[in-house]
Scaffold this motif. Structure first.
Motif, PDB file in Angstrom:
ATOM      1  N   GLU A 214       0.834  -1.202   0.000  1.00 50.47           N
ATOM      2  CA  GLU A 214       0.000   0.000   0.000  1.00 50.47           C
ATOM      3  C   GLU A 214       0.869   1.253   0.000  1.00 50.47           C
ATOM      4  O   GLU A 214       0.611   2.209  -0.733  1.00 50.47           O
ATOM      5  CB  GLU A 214      -0.959  -0.027   1.186  1.00 50.47           C
ATOM      6  N   ARG A 218       1.256   4.067  -3.124  1.00 51.35           N
ATOM      7  CA  ARG A 218       1.099   5.531  -2.975  1.00 51.35           C
ATOM      8  C   ARG A 218       2.279   6.266  -3.606  1.00 51.35           C
ATOM      9  O   ARG A 218       2.116   7.348  -4.178  1.00 51.35           O
ATOM     10  CB  ARG A 218       0.958   5.892  -1.499  1.00 51.35           C
ATOM     11  N   VAL A 231      -5.747   3.941  -2.754  1.00 47.11           N
ATOM     12  CA  VAL A 231      -5.136   2.610  -2.764  1.00 47.11           C
ATOM     13  C   VAL A 231      -6.056   1.653  -2.014  1.00 47.11           C
ATOM     14  O   VAL A 231      -6.475   1.931  -0.891  1.00 47.11           O
ATOM     15  CB  VAL A 231      -3.739   2.629  -2.103  1.00 47.11           C
ATOM     16  N   ALA A 233      -6.564  -2.540  -1.045  1.00 50.38           N
ATOM     17  CA  ALA A 233      -5.972  -3.878  -1.048  1.00 50.38           C
ATOM     18  C   ALA A 233      -6.818  -4.830  -1.883  1.00 50.38           C
ATOM     19  O   ALA A 233      -8.050  -4.763  -1.879  1.00 50.38           O
ATOM     20  CB  ALA A 233      -5.852  -4.403   0.383  1.00 50.38           C
ATOM     21  N   VAL A 239      -2.444  -4.760  -4.730  1.00 51.45           N
ATOM     22  CA  VAL A 239      -3.258  -3.584  -4.410  1.00 51.45           C
ATOM     23  C   VAL A 239      -3.689  -2.924  -5.715  1.00 51.45           C
ATOM     24  O   VAL A 239      -2.993  -2.987  -6.726  1.00 51.45           O
ATOM     25  CB  VAL A 239      -2.508  -2.550  -3.540  1.00 51.45           C
TER      26      VAL A 239
END
Length: 416
Positions: A214, A218, A231, A233, A239
């Motif tokens: 994650e 980003r 974002v 999962a 992701v």
């Protein structure tokens, strides 16, 4: 310890507790002002201020009643208002450390009041000291126990809210990807993501654990041009991400690999093209999904950064993989084998077509001599059974598919 002195200390402690209990309301008001002056987070929040007062009152009454009646510290339970105060702190986004400051400072206030009461009510210094030590020890144990209980409630409330937020966010993402009608303003609020700009969908995935996917996703979003990316999962090893960008320029992935952190060498990245609005949110994501499918079909082991625009033709041709294999076989003939020689000949032919027939440019691209390119091109034409100028568009497409998908669309190696 002298039993008589101990008994006198216990009696004095019960007396102090009874005295303070007689004015517990005023004491709670004083404690509130003491906390407000030292904890700026209370600020102008009327509800939090009210809960703080309720927690002060119920905790003071509980601890003083336990002392007065000789109740063991093991019987401590968190007052309802104290638990509600913990939930309010969590809902407002205050840290658990800020919440526990209420109890540390409340203990400090309580200690000061004990000292004042003992000074006023006990003439014997030895008894006063013994009583103060006993009451202070009891107060510390009470605060220690209550702190654990309210901290546990704070964490539980935080988990409840985070789970609720995740579920709500997942539902909005599902609705957008299903092309359902959604309230854009609400969707943006829930997602914390702007849907009015151009959307770039991307997917990051790994083959094993050990990467903060994650956080990594980003960073990819920032490199794509978004100050803040969404974002979500997608299982433990992948992701999904969306970057909302402004302007009409198409972000380039050239150089992104060098700007990503070192763990990028373990992560595959598939990136869709920019598309506008909520519809673009879905379209770009689907392109990223299709890009990932092509990457996985290719059997590449080394992680890559792949844009949909680079494999769009291959994706279209390989939607039906059996049809793609038949197409490649029809266009390449014996050149459609998974052998090193055929691989080199296909690469030469593709380089010449990409260079619009320039052998010199193809040679520079491949890093080999111009004559070598010519020789491989001629052998490729022999294996194909016809010149490269015959059905040149189909030939170019078949070579591209082979270059990207490799063994997935080729015949097995011939026995030598």
């Amino acid at each position: 310890m002298d039993p008589l002195e101990s008994a006198r200390g216990a009696q004095a402690g019960r007396g102090v507790a009874a005295y303070l209990l007689s004015n517990v309301s005023g004491l709670a008001d004083e404690m509130l002002e003491y906390l407000v002056a030292r904890i700026p987070e209370i600020g102008e929040d009327a509800k939090l201020r009210g809960l703080t007062l309720g927690s002060c009152s119920s905790n003071l009454e509980a601890v003083l009643s336990m002392v007065r009646h000789g109740i063991d510290i093991a019987a401590v339970e968190a007052p309802v208002t104290a638990l509600e105060h913990a939930r309010a702190m969590a809902s407002r986004g205050h840290s658990v450390d800020v919440m526990l400051r209420f109890y540390r400072l409340g203990h400090e206030f309580f200690t000061e009041k004990l000292a004042e009461s003992l000074t006023d009510s006990t003439e014997d210094p030895a008894v006063a000291l013994r009583t103060f030590v006993d009451l202070e020890r009891f107060g510390f144990r009470y605060v220690d126990r209550i702190s654990s209980l309210v901290a546990a409630e704070y964490v539980a409330e935080l988990d409840r809210r985070q789970n609720q937020a995740r579920a709500e966010r997942a539902d909005v993402v599902r609705a957008l990807l299903a092309a359902e009608r959604v309230d854009i303003a609400r969707a943006e609020r829930v997602l914390g993501h702007r849907l009015t700009g151009r959307q770039i969908g991307y997917i990051c995935w790994v083959d094993g654990r050990g990467v903060d996917l994650e956080g990594f996703a980003r960073k990819v979003g920032k490199l794509l041009g978004a100050d803040h990316s969404l974002v979500v999962a997608d299982g433990p090893l992948a992701v999904r991400g969306w970057a909302s960008i402004t302007g009409m320029a198409r972000p380039s992935l050239t150089g992104i690999a060098t700007e990503l952190p070192s763990e990028s060498r373990n992560v595959h990245i598939a990136v869709g093209s920019p598309h506008p609005g909520a519809a673009g949110f879905r379209t770009s994501h689907l392109e990223a999904v299709r890009t990932r499918r092509v990457v996985e079909l290719s059997g590449r082991v080394a992680p890559t950064i792949t844009q949909f625009s680079d494999i769009e033709l291959v994706d279209a041709i390989s939607r039906d993989l059996d049809a793609a294999r038949a197409f490649v076989a029809a266009q390449l003939g014996d050149l459609a084998r998974d052998d090193p020689k055929e691989r080199g000949e296909r690469a030469a032919l593709l380089a010449v077509l990409d260079a619009q027939g320039s052998l010199a440019t193809a040679a520079r691209t491949l890093g080999i001599h111009r004559n070598t390119v010519l020789q491989r091109m001629r052998r490729a034409e022999e294996r194909r059974g016809r010149p490269m100028t015959v059905k040149i568009a189909e030939l170019h497409a078949a070579l591209l598919v082979c270059d990207v998908l490799g063994a997935s669309v080729l015949r097995e190696s011939s026995p030598h």
